[in-house]
Design an enzyme around this catalytic site. Sequence first.
Site, PDB file in Angstrom:
ATOM      1  N   SER A 109      49.841 -36.327  48.900  1.00 50.80           N
ATOM      2  CA  SER A 109      50.721 -35.343  48.458  1.00 50.80           C
ATOM      3  C   SER A 109      50.535 -35.394  46.745  1.00 50.80           C
ATOM      4  CB  SER A 109      52.209 -35.609  48.705  1.00 50.80           C
ATOM      5  OG  SER A 109      53.118 -34.918  48.008  1.00 50.80           O
TER       6      SER A 109
ATOM      7  N   TYR B  43      60.435 -40.251  48.714  1.00 52.29           N
ATOM      8  CA  TYR B  43      59.330 -39.796  49.388  1.00 52.29           C
ATOM      9  C   TYR B  43      57.697 -39.876  48.792  1.00 52.29           C
ATOM     10  CZ  TYR B  43      55.880 -36.103  50.827  1.00 52.29           C
ATOM     11  OH  TYR B  43      54.765 -35.395  51.424  1.00 52.29           O
TER      12      TYR B  43
ATOM     13  N   LYS C 172      54.274 -42.080  49.277  1.00 47.62           N
ATOM     14  CA  LYS C 172      53.014 -41.694  49.418  1.00 47.62           C
ATOM     15  C   LYS C 172      52.132 -42.502  48.279  1.00 47.62           C
ATOM     16  CE  LYS C 172      53.417 -38.378  52.520  1.00 47.62           C
ATOM     17  NZ  LYS C 172      52.768 -38.195  53.981  1.00 47.62           N
TER      18      LYS C 172
END
Length: 338
Positions: free
Chosen positions: A124, A149, A153
Site C-alpha cells: 500500500s 493497517y 504493510k
Amino acid sequence: MAVLVTGGAGYIGSHTVLSLLMRGDEVVVLDNLSNASRESLRRVEQLTGKTATFIEGDILDRAVLQAVFAQHPIQSVIHFAGLKAVGESTRKPLEYYQNNVTGTLVLLEEMRAAGVKQFIFSSSATVYGANAPVPYVETTEIGGTTSPYGTSKLMVELILRDYAAADADFSAIALRYFNPVGAHDSGEIGEDPNGIPNNLLPYIAQVAVGRLPALGIFGDDYPTQDGTGVRDYIHVMDLAEGHLKALDKLPAIQGYKAYNLGAGEGYSVLEMLKAFELASGKPVPYEIKPRRAGDLAAFWADASLAEKELNWRVSRGLSEMMADTWRWQQKNPQGFAQ
C-alpha cells in the site's frame, strides 16, 4: 504449475484471478470469505469459461496451507489476504497485526517448507507515511505510518526484504497500491464491501443507487484546488494487470523489489463526485464534515519505475472508472447478495 492467490475472492483478488484465467494460468484461490463472496468466483468462471480451484480457509491455519502446497503444484503466490480498513485498524490493532503480519509469516513459513520461492505482496502507498514528499517514489524511505493497517504493510515489506536477503532463491515483489476503483466492464464483478463502505467511490455509488442517504466529505479546507483531499485513483483492471506483469518479472528478480502501481495524477473528492454524477446521470447529495485525524491533503504516485521495469502503465481513465463502477452498482444494487 499453478499460482496460489490468497484472498482471491475479494475485490482486487477476484479481478486478478479473472486476468490470470483469461491468459491461461492455473489458479488456486484460498479465501476465508470474511470480506468476500464465493459468488465473485462463480461469476469469474462464467466470464472466462475457466475454473479456479477454490479452498475456503485462513492463512493462519497451517494445516490448510500444508494441504494446499501438498495437493497443488504451486510455483508462486500472490498474497491479498488481510484486513484493510484504516479506521478499523486504529480500533482493532491486535487483530490487524495478527491477520496481516502473523498471517503472512505463517504463509511464508509454509511456502519455505514446500519449496515455493516466488511471492507477490499486496502492499500500500500508506507505507510512505505522513511526511513523504509528493509524488511518492520508491527510493523514498518508507516508515512514519499513521495507522496499524499501514504499519502492518510496512512490517511485512521489511520481513520480505530480510527474508530475501537471507535466502538467495527467494524472490519477492511488493506492489504499493494507491486507490483502486472501478469494476470489470461486464458489470458482473466489482467492489462489494461489508457494511458501510470505507472507500470513496463505492460510497458514492451506494448513495447514487439509494442504499445510503448522502456522502460525507471530510474537510473542504485543504490546500488543494477545491479544498477537498486529492488522491491517486487506479482502475482495478489496470491493477490486476499489474500483478500479471509482476508475476512475469519474478523469475528475473533476485531478492526483494517494490513498485508503485498508480495513475501518476490525483483527483479531489469533489472531482470524483462530479465525474460520477456525469457518468451515472444521478445527483449525489453530500455534506461537509470535519477533517479526519491522519488524513493527508494530497498524494499520488510516481509510477515510472513500473513502466520501465514491468512494462506496465494505466490504460483506463477517470471516465472508465466511473462508467464501470456505475454499471456494476446498477446491475448489483445489493452487491453479490441479490
